[in-house]
Design an enzyme around this catalytic site. Structure first.
Site, PDB file in Angstrom:
ATOM      1  CG  HIS A   1     -10.792   2.879  39.840  1.00 13.09           C
ATOM      2  ND1 HIS A   1      -9.945   3.028  40.908  1.00 13.09           N
ATOM      3  CD2 HIS A   1     -11.879   3.662  40.115  1.00 13.09           C
ATOM      4  CE1 HIS A   1     -10.485   3.848  41.794  1.00 13.09           C
ATOM      5  NE2 HIS A   1     -11.655   4.258  41.334  1.00 13.09           N
TER       6      HIS A   1
ATOM      7  CB  CYS B   1     -10.673   7.455  41.550  1.00 15.52           C
ATOM      8  SG  CYS B   1     -12.463   7.689  41.667  1.00 15.52           S
TER       9      CYS B   1
END
Length: 493
Positions: free
Chosen positions: A446, A341
């Site tokens: 994630h 991310c």
């Protein structure tokens, strides 16, 4: 049904509230009861994507809640949803937080002064809690910080105001390993008004090391002073397997088994979603370390750039520590570098912020990508499959992974670099890229290491399942709490 509410309060942050709440959720769920967790307001950059509430068009959009409530819901065998954590504060700087209300970012509340904000969100908190109470047998509520912060008591929306609203049966837990546990318990109790003291049904000593018999006569003396018994003395237990509330792993319990892989996670100030690395800690032979300086990366096989709530600012911090050179040197030697991310965004050439979301910055230049920040936040559960991934990540080729996305940035190939022949290998459509050599990998997904297929591919092994972790927490609590206490807490008057 109208739920009985059990609430876990703490004398301080880090006393063990989240851990104990999770154990209680699994204990009551094992008894066949319908259980839900609740925390009125959480402050954490560790968040999960869960089911939201239906909008005016009866469409349900995904939303964010704190990771602790996500795991508590799973422990309760309930579907995680935004009512379980109606207010989530995600710190962006020392004096500013993004406010997530009922799963969605609310910019107006983010600009509202703290004390004024409390009254605006209280109706949402009570509506969510009342609905959960109407649908469950037991609601296990977690407090925040300490309930006895007298400067905050008048504007409290997460501790005793919640307890009073549902007449919760409260346990007050303290970390005895810090010292001063009995003073913490007594002082917290003494600072509460009498009607709130009456809600405290038991004291819990957490993280105890030694012979519990040596505590006498302190528990008895404390009960004489307060009328509240010490109902449990919980031994220190580092390897319980539950991600910590803030994703912080304990360096004193670095690994078990012969170490074969050292993973250095760069710990910049606004790092986020570190709880997703807990499965690595649970895999024999993996050593996890924080990296706040170049020396912390010495001997690392992997360097991981995790998520960030303030990517440009954390990238500036990383450079100030000299860690940019460390990461570049590690990559140049063929060492594995993984960005997740915000970490993926840092690995690119540039961060472009036309809307004032995060900030502009040059990237580390390890992937020929550019990220543009968009006002619209991507919040979604995602399943995607790795295409062909080259060495040393080749074991991920063809692996289907399930995780979640939380990001403002939109990342793509840098067009000018593509014309020059420097093209990133897209290994997960729109979500993951690899450099030409293959040792640098960036991904928006994630939760990779919580996926059993990913762990199996990378390490040929599995971490304990979350279900087994929750069962272990419940058993540990049942072993060390006084007989009958858990049943007494949920007996209806």
């Amino acid at each position: 049904m109208t739920a009985v509410c059990v609430m876990v309060l703490g004398t301080t942050s880090g006393a063990g509230k989240s851990w104990l709440t999770t154990a209680l959720c699994r204990h009551y769920a094992q008894r066949g009861l319908k259980v839900a967790p609740f925390k009125a307001q959480n402050m954490s950059n560790n968040a999960r994507v869960v089911a939201g509430v239906a909008n005016a068009h009866r469409q349900t959009q995904a939303g964010e809640i704190g990771s602790a409530q996500y795991f508590q819901a799973l422990a309760a065998r309930a579907e995680p949803e935004v009512r379980m954590n109606p207010v989530l504060l995600k710190p962006e700087a020392d004096t500013r937080s993004q406010v997530v209300l009922m799963g969605e970012v609310n910019r107006e509340l983010g600009d509202t002064p703290w004390r004024e904000r409390s009254e605006k969100v209280w109706p949402y908190i009570t509506a969510a809690l009342d609905a959960l109470c109407a649908e469950n047998d037991v609601v296990v509520i977690e407090g925040a910080g300490s309930p006895a912060e007298i400067n905050l008591h008048a504007s409290d929306i997460v501790n005793m105001r919640v307890a009073r609203h549902v007449q919760a049966r409260c346990l007050l837990v303290t970390d005895i390993d810090r010292g001063g546990a009995f003073a913490h318990l007594y002082g917290t109790w003494a600072l509460l008004p009498a009607n709130e003291q009456a809600l405290i049904k038991g004291f819990v000593l957490n993280k105890f090391r030694g012979d519990a018999r040596l505590l006498a006569p302190a528990p008895e003396m404390l009960q004489q002073l307060t009328g509240v018994p010490v109902v449990a003395t919980l031994p220190m237990w580092r390897q319980h397997g539950l991600p910590e509330e803030d994703g912080v792993f304990d360096d004193s319990a670095r690994s078990f088994g012969v170490v074969h892989t050292t993973v250095a996670v760069v710990a910049y100030p606004r790092l986020s979603n570190l709880d997703e690395f807990q499965p690595l800690k649970n895999v024999p032979g993996i050593r996890l370390v924080w990296a706040r300086s170049p020396a912390d990366c010495a001997g690392a096989d992997w360097i991981v750039l995790p998520g960030s709530k303030a990517t440009a600012a954390d990238l500036q911090w990383l450079r100030a520590q000299g860690l940019d050179h460390t990461v570049a040197a590690h990559a140049a030697k063929g060492g594995r570098v993984l960005g997740i991310c915000g970490g993926l965004q840092m690995l690119g050439e540039a961060l472009i912020d036309p809307h004032g979301i995060d900030g502009n910055a040059p990237g580390l230049g390890l992937l020929p990508l550019v990220t543009v920040f968009d006002p619209l936040k991507t919040v979604t559960r995602t399943q995607a499959t790795f295409s062909e991934v080259t060495c040393p990540w080749h074991a991920l080729s063809g692996v289907a992974a399930t995780g979640y996305e939380i990001h403002h940035g939109q990342t793509a190939q840098h067009p000018a670099m593509a014309l020059a022949g420097d093209v990133a290998r897209e290994v997960m459509p729109g979500l993951g890229w690899q450099n030409a050599v293959g040792n640098v990998l960036g991904c928006y997904l994630h939760g990779l290491f919580e996926d059993a297929a990913v762990l199996q591919a990378l390490f040929g092994t599995q971490a304990p399942t979350l279900d087994s972790v929750f069962d272990g927490l419940a058993q540990f609590l049942e072993t060390h709490i006084e007989p009958g206490v858990l049943d007494a807490l949920i007996q209806k008057d």
